[in-house]
Design a protein around this motif. Structure first.
Motif, PDB file in Angstrom:
ATOM      1  N   TYR A  10       0.836  -1.193   0.000  1.00  0.00           N
ATOM      2  CA  TYR A  10       0.000   0.000   0.000  1.00  0.00           C
ATOM      3  C   TYR A  10       0.876   1.249   0.000  1.00  0.00           C
ATOM      4  O   TYR A  10       1.900   1.293   0.657  1.00  0.00           O
ATOM      5  CB  TYR A  10      -0.908   0.004   1.232  1.00  0.00           C
ATOM      6  CG  TYR A  10      -1.904   1.123   1.219  1.00  0.00           C
ATOM      7  CD1 TYR A  10      -3.034   1.053   0.427  1.00  0.00           C
ATOM      8  CD2 TYR A  10      -1.700   2.255   1.979  1.00  0.00           C
ATOM      9  CE1 TYR A  10      -3.954   2.082   0.394  1.00  0.00           C
ATOM     10  CE2 TYR A  10      -2.611   3.293   1.959  1.00  0.00           C
ATOM     11  CZ  TYR A  10      -3.742   3.203   1.169  1.00  0.00           C
ATOM     12  OH  TYR A  10      -4.636   4.235   1.134  1.00  0.00           O
ATOM     13  N   GLY A  11       0.476   2.248  -0.758  1.00  0.00           N
ATOM     14  CA  GLY A  11       1.169   3.527  -0.782  1.00  0.00           C
ATOM     15  C   GLY A  11       1.897   3.762  -2.086  1.00  0.00           C
ATOM     16  O   GLY A  11       2.525   2.858  -2.642  1.00  0.00           O
ATOM     17  N   LEU A  12       1.779   4.974  -2.579  1.00  0.00           N
ATOM     18  CA  LEU A  12       2.406   5.375  -3.841  1.00  0.00           C
ATOM     19  C   LEU A  12       3.863   5.779  -3.594  1.00  0.00           C
ATOM     20  O   LEU A  12       4.207   6.266  -2.516  1.00  0.00           O
ATOM     21  CB  LEU A  12       1.651   6.556  -4.447  1.00  0.00           C
ATOM     22  CG  LEU A  12       0.160   6.356  -4.705  1.00  0.00           C
ATOM     23  CD1 LEU A  12      -0.485   7.672  -5.142  1.00  0.00           C
ATOM     24  CD2 LEU A  12      -0.070   5.275  -5.736  1.00  0.00           C
ATOM     25  N   SER A  13       4.701   5.601  -4.610  1.00  0.00           N
ATOM     26  CA  SER A  13       6.076   6.094  -4.520  1.00  0.00           C
ATOM     27  C   SER A  13       6.016   7.625  -4.454  1.00  0.00           C
ATOM     28  O   SER A  13       5.029   8.239  -4.859  1.00  0.00           O
ATOM     29  CB  SER A  13       6.890   5.625  -5.720  1.00  0.00           C
ATOM     30  OG  SER A  13       6.374   6.181  -6.913  1.00  0.00           O
ATOM     31  N   PRO A  14       7.051   8.274  -3.934  1.00  0.00           N
ATOM     32  CA  PRO A  14       7.007   9.732  -3.750  1.00  0.00           C
ATOM     33  C   PRO A  14       6.686  10.514  -5.030  1.00  0.00           C
ATOM     34  O   PRO A  14       5.863  11.436  -5.011  1.00  0.00           O
ATOM     35  CB  PRO A  14       8.397  10.069  -3.212  1.00  0.00           C
ATOM     36  CG  PRO A  14       8.816   8.827  -2.486  1.00  0.00           C
ATOM     37  CD  PRO A  14       8.270   7.699  -3.326  1.00  0.00           C
ATOM     38  N   ALA A  15       7.307  10.179  -6.149  1.00  0.00           N
ATOM     39  CA  ALA A  15       7.067  10.932  -7.395  1.00  0.00           C
ATOM     40  C   ALA A  15       5.630  10.763  -7.876  1.00  0.00           C
ATOM     41  O   ALA A  15       5.009  11.720  -8.357  1.00  0.00           O
ATOM     42  CB  ALA A  15       8.038  10.476  -8.483  1.00  0.00           C
TER      43      ALA A  15
END
Length: 163
Positions: free
Chosen positions: A130-135
């Motif tokens: 779960y969670g998107l990469s920073p960019a």
């Protein structure tokens, strides 16, 4: 009266594959009166979702080799333009089947929108989690704003980016 639909394609538990649903969450805040649905990218379900819509704005994670967070835009209003969807098909989409397959199925059934705007956000990480990469997370706000601009422009016009 023209109908507008926003589709966020992806899997929230596939890291950057969840960018479509993440953008959709933001769009629901910006445009609460616009119909918006989350989809897994399966072509028949996409055709069912967009049936009878004049303008469909579809957001999905893509892999093209561009820097993570890059937002690609493709507009399809004719069968000739639909050929460009090959770039948003299984070679770019993070799913096995892509928008190109959904368009082809819809065309065979006479169930394509008058205008399809595909916003493909370049992903970086697609492993389970779960969670998107920073960019990609940074791209959510701008992509949601692009969806808003497409809605405001309406089914037959290109958004004015000067505002």
């Amino acid at each position: 009266m023209s109908t507008v639909l926003v589709i966020g394609v992806g899997n929230r538990f596939g890291r950057d594959d969840g960018v479509g649903p993440a953008v959709l969450d933001r769009v629901r805040q910006l445009c609460p009166d616009t119909p918006a649905v989350e989809a897994d990218g399966e072509p028949a379900r996409l055709v069912e979702a967009w049936d009878d819509a004049d303008l469909v704005i579809l957001v999905d994670a893509v892999r093209s080799g561009a820097p993570p967070g890059t937002c690609h835009r493709l507009v399809v209003e004719s069968e000739e333009q639909a050929e460009a969807l090959g770039g948003f098909g299984s070679t770019m989409s993070s799913h096995g089947a892509g928008v190109a397959e959904a368009w082809a199925l819809g065309a065979a059934l006479g169930r394509t929108p008058h205008r399809l705007v595909v916003l493909g956000v370049e992903g970086e990480s697609f492993e389970p989690g779960y969670g998107l990469s920073p960019a990609v997370a940074r791209a959510v706000v701008g992509t949601a704003r692009s969806v808003h601009d497409e809605i405001a422009a309406g089914p037959g016009r290109r958004p004015d980016r000067s505002s």
